[in-house]
Design a protein around this motif. Structure first.
Motif, PDB file in Angstrom:
ATOM      1  N   TYR A 291       0.811  -1.232   0.000  1.00  0.00           N
ATOM      2  CA  TYR A 291       0.000   0.000   0.000  1.00  0.00           C
ATOM      3  C   TYR A 291       0.837   1.272   0.000  1.00  0.00           C
ATOM      4  O   TYR A 291       0.270   2.369   0.001  1.00  0.00           O
ATOM      5  N   SER A 292       2.166   1.170  -0.036  1.00  0.00           N
ATOM      6  CA  SER A 292       2.964   2.397   0.144  1.00  0.00           C
ATOM      7  C   SER A 292       2.639   3.434  -0.921  1.00  0.00           C
ATOM      8  O   SER A 292       2.650   4.630  -0.642  1.00  0.00           O
ATOM      9  N   THR A 294      -0.245   3.793  -2.364  1.00  0.00           N
ATOM     10  CA  THR A 294      -1.703   3.844  -2.453  1.00  0.00           C
ATOM     11  C   THR A 294      -2.298   4.660  -1.322  1.00  0.00           C
ATOM     12  O   THR A 294      -3.422   4.422  -0.889  1.00  0.00           O
ATOM     13  N   THR A 295      -1.556   5.611  -0.778  1.00  0.00           N
ATOM     14  CA  THR A 295      -2.146   6.529   0.190  1.00  0.00           C
ATOM     15  C   THR A 295      -3.294   7.284  -0.485  1.00  0.00           C
ATOM     16  O   THR A 295      -3.391   7.333  -1.715  1.00  0.00           O
ATOM     17  N   ALA A 298      -1.931   9.696  -2.891  1.00  0.00           N
ATOM     18  CA  ALA A 298      -1.469   9.090  -4.146  1.00  0.00           C
ATOM     19  C   ALA A 298      -2.657   8.699  -5.026  1.00  0.00           C
ATOM     20  O   ALA A 298      -2.607   8.850  -6.249  1.00  0.00           O
TER      21      ALA A 298
END
Lengths: 339, 339
Positions: A291-292, A294-295, A298
């Motif tokens: 998920y890094s 996929t904030t 982002a």
């Protein structure tokens, strides 16, 4: 035209949070736009196997009508790029849409490994308090040698953010030198030999695409050249590291820790060894699901970027060159290797 | 002379790791040095209550013979400074010995709250994989407003490390403006009014000593002025925050999260509310035991610094002015307030 979006299921969370744009439920926020132009918009998470919606619609579009593959985000290694070149299918991604998000995740992961956060938090959760059990494997990032394997858009941003931490030295390994403009903003030294590079790093962060030259690159043989007790962070692609070899290195203490959000199989199976591996002092695991990049910040950027790529295509405008991985019949980016 | 060191018990960890210098077992590495000079060296962790070793030896030294209180580290709020002034007992600390360690812990804590790390790691540990449940409350630090309450040695280092993260704005609140030299290296704006300050911060980090003006400063009334959904990091002193009020704010979502290593009672009791508080989405807790300034790198620095202070004292040399909190009969530092 038919536009087919393969997204992930957000379930309850996506119904409650409309900013989760990259989910099947929220459809990149593109339905109204696409339908207003008269296009058909198919959204699915079903992408694996002959019975998947993906296969059904790809066949339906007769494959030879396929014009454009867009990665709503960054990382197009899930596409057969050579086939795209041969069949003159363009491949684009929303370059830069999540580079900052991933670079921040790298900094967080480095700090939480070096400072031994996870066992400390778990000690609090279970009701204990024994500072020395945490402090014995907690260090400062200051004074350490940190290297990035890959100094592209993400690796460079990692180096920028490391700059004020007063590390002993920042290093990078890449087939290309950093552009001169970048070299003037970060104090970093290039190491040309991979084994010499890994041997100098207290902390190593992987920021390279997955391709034939990087798959399984960090395996038992290369780990043998790492500095004993080094920390390894990988937010690039899981398959760049050999899962069993990394887990064995953490377990033995050869690596003091491993953290990242990418896995060789995704979703990771329940018994994936990276879920539970620990160093001899009970820490050294900073793994999270992928998920890094996929904030919510982002997701807003890549939804807007996907729309811009589609707009350019519909209106016959030129695409932003940084977004083009495969142009019509040829590679435009070296990021995934070339034939 | 009798030198009395009150340290913490390291137990098994300290026997296995000699770099845990700040423990009763490893005695700041000072025994050989002090005994070679003919001094008596008493080391204990027993400091509370009338029966403690501390009381026994303090009485033994007849109090009026007490010359010097040294904090092996930073943070002298455990000493009655007004009494030290009155009785002409000097109070010194190893200034700067852990400022970098704490500043790094702040950066780590900010990133792991904003990026929703803890629930993500716990999801992996328990064998699950649902990206949207994590991503729905994960953000980038880029573009956020970050403020430090206190811009002294630690707060300034926090600002330095935040600089390349491309935050929307960096703010500080302090009774002193940053020195001009510091202002030229960080792009930060001072806010003079505390309520206006907290109302602008997406992320607020507490980097002020505990004294009469900061005790219980962050309570229900001030939290009411915080930006809804802000993140709060406190690595300064637990009693600066009201424990119940902070926990209620996290539980309601008024604060999206709280992290730090300092507690109003230490060691924290098993049922301390900060151990288990969660925001409405099941995250927002980044608590650890009090160790941010006690990394092995910091222990090496504060053990060396304590020795240097003792050497100066034995040899009649002047102390480094930055280390002097109370000189003979007067405050030398404004950090703890003044009478």
């Amino acid at each position: 035209m038919k536009v087919l979006a393969v997204l992930y299921n957000g379930f309850q969370a996506a119904k409650a949070e409309p900013r989760l744009l990259g989910t099947v439920e929220n459809e990149l926020g593109l339905r109204r736009y696409l339908e207003s132009l008269g296009h058909e918009y198919v959204v699915t998470s079903s992408k694996e196997g002959p019975e998947s919606d993906f296969q059904k619609h790809i066949v339906d579009s007769d494959a030879k009508n396929l014009k454009l593959c867009v990665t709503a985000g960054v990382g197009s290694d899930h596409i057969d790029l050579n086939a795209a070149v041969d069949r003159k299918v363009q491949v684009l991604e929303v370059s830069g849409s999540n580079v900052v998000s991933v670079a921040e995740h790298v900094l967080m992961s480095i700090l939480l490994l070096v400072r031994n956060f996870v066992p400390a938090h778990e000690m609090i959760e279970r009701g204990d308090w024994q500072v020395s059990d945490i402090a014995r494997n907690a260090f400062d990032l200051e004074g350490k040698v940190v290297g990035t394997l890959g100094a592209g858009r993400i690796g460079y941003r990692v180096l920028q953010r490391l700059q004020p931490f007063n590390c002993k030295e920042l290093l990078y390994y890449d087939y290309n030198p950093l552009p001169m403009a970048a070299q003037s903003t970060v104090d970093v030294r290039r190491v040309a030999d991979l084994k010499e590079f890994v041997a100098q790093c207290d902390v190593l962060t992987v920021n390279t695409p997955l391709h034939e030259g990087t798959r399984n690159l960090i395996n038992k043989d290369l780990l043998h050249h790492f500095k004993p007790g080094a920390w390894l962070v990988n937010t690039a692609r899981g398959a760049i590291c050999n899962a069993e070899d990394v887990a064995a290195a953490v377990k033995s203490g050869r690596l003091n820790g491993y953290a990242g959000d990418v896995w060789n199989v995704q979703p990771a199976p329940k018994d994936h060894i990276w879920r539970t591996m620990k160093n001899p002092l009970g820490g050294g695991n900073g793994m999270v699901p992928h998920y890094s990049g996929t904030t919510l910040d982002a997701q807003a950027r890549y939804a807007a970027g996907t729309k811009a790529i589609l707009e350019n295509y519909f209106e016959g405008k030129e695409q932003d060159p940084v977004n083009v991985i495969v142009g019509i019949g040829k590679y435009e980016s070296k990021a995934y290797g070339q034939r």
